[in-house]
Scaffold this motif. Sequence first.
Motif, mmCIF file in Angstrom:
data_model
loop_
_atom_site.group_PDB
_atom_site.id
_atom_site.type_symbol
_atom_site.label_atom_id
_atom_site.label_comp_id
_atom_site.label_asym_id
_atom_site.label_seq_id
_atom_site.Cartn_x
_atom_site.Cartn_y
_atom_site.Cartn_z
ATOM 1 N N LYS A 149 7.429 11.033 -16.688
ATOM 2 C CA LYS A 149 8.020 12.086 -16.554
ATOM 3 C C LYS A 149 7.875 12.937 -15.254
ATOM 4 C CE LYS A 149 8.247 12.570 -21.841
ATOM 5 N NZ LYS A 149 8.067 13.217 -22.739
ATOM 6 N N ASP A 150 7.616 12.280 -14.580
ATOM 7 C CA ASP A 150 7.394 12.992 -13.088
ATOM 8 C C ASP A 150 8.617 13.592 -12.530
ATOM 9 O OD1 ASP A 150 6.838 13.827 -10.586
ATOM 10 O OD2 ASP A 150 5.438 12.151 -10.254
ATOM 11 N N ASP A 151 8.912 14.872 -12.472
ATOM 12 C CA ASP A 151 10.225 15.276 -11.835
ATOM 13 C C ASP A 151 10.438 15.736 -10.413
ATOM 14 O OD1 ASP A 151 8.638 17.560 -12.248
ATOM 15 O OD2 ASP A 151 9.887 18.709 -13.278
ATOM 16 N N GLY A 205 3.611 13.687 -16.626
ATOM 17 C CA GLY A 205 4.349 14.447 -15.514
ATOM 18 C C GLY A 205 3.629 14.223 -14.135
ATOM 19 N N HIS A 206 4.000 14.959 -13.061
ATOM 20 C CA HIS A 206 3.667 14.949 -11.707
ATOM 21 C C HIS A 206 2.039 15.143 -11.780
ATOM 22 C CE1 HIS A 206 3.747 14.332 -7.341
ATOM 23 N NE2 HIS A 206 3.066 15.562 -7.472
#
Length: 421
Positions: free
Chosen positions: A350-352, A383-384
């Motif tokens: 889920k890294d945006d 995520g990031h």
Amino acid sequence: MRYMATYDLMETVRNTNQWLGASAQALASYPVTGLFPHPMFQVMAAWGEVTERTFSRMVTKPDWGIRTFTCRDGRDHLVQIETVVERPFGDLIHFHVPGREPKKRKVMLVAPMSGHYATLLRSTVKSLLVDCDVYITDWHNARDIPVSEGKFDVEDYTLYLVDFMKHLGPETHVIAVCQPVPLALAATAYLAAEEPAAQPRSLTLIGGPVDPDAAATDVTDFGRRVTMGQLEETAIQRVGFKYAGAGRMVYPGLLQLASFVSMNAERHTQAFTNQILKVSKGEASDHDAHNRFYDEYLAVMDMTAEFYLSTVKRIFKNREIAENTFVVNGKKVDIGAITDVAVKTVEGAKDDISAPGQCIAALDLLTGLPDSMKASHVEPDAGHYGIFAGKSWRNNIRPLVFDFIDANSGPRGKGAKLKAV
């Protein structure tokens, strides 16, 4: 001169807000306000306290705050932060732990230079320190570097990493986080061609844009959409008269912070509103969750203009790393020259910021490296930030990185054959 005036204007606005916050807190805290028990004074003092702290942190480099930790021998050991390589634009520092047994894992952590200080990786350092001998790149704020020190762009950054790797020696395990991932890969390839004996034993690449076009994000879309002329006109200013780097062209930290905040303005507004209410009720503390996060998040540093612009142009627009056409110091860097440095990529599902696909692209460029020395991992639901500092890092990714390091330690060429997963 107009750019210097603009830089000084931003600092004036920041300083004024800091002063307004301190003044409001002082006025609302006078003992005489006790004669008028109205919640307005508590809210005013709380607003002042939060505002003063917020704007003062923007120009304060955070402390590492790593002083002691308990080793496996059950004793508390002091941590001494020592500079081992000193350069104008960044140092290599060592977290030395006197009195403990030497650690077999020697790790060089490559911190991003993308607006925040290396202390952004504080929790990463703390998680590694228990089991590793840890070094980290500590980049300097460009506003504090005199113009006489010259330029600093992506090639200079890469050569700094080359020097740091050579200093630490061939038994080093490099972990690069986010922005420096493609440049850490390039530095290793540079050593492979120029001084192969100085290459690190392994290279772990976490959430970085090796191929920005592999998976689109808002960051890559911006890099594609904006022109270099627009960037130079809107993002670049000259450091004002207050700092040692007066006249240096930079991408100011305060301007970067405005961009960071605008991306999630509603969330930040709510966070500060809640904090003011908590302070007014006496429910907040100096090191509560809000202050711990924002003391780091708000502390921003200037980047040299040439580093920022060359990153956008060469890494994102021209995709020089992805196309294997990157040149350093007049020499073409061939990623395929890496033949005996184990490489692992780590991505968050889920890294945006650096979406899955951008980092693992490094493995396809390693044409000279056996598949047995390549590995990859995609962390579900991460995520990031989570892939290098959150729960996902602590519980899942960190053990995998240690396994990778251990499997590829010892005499070169005799590391375990770790398959990509």
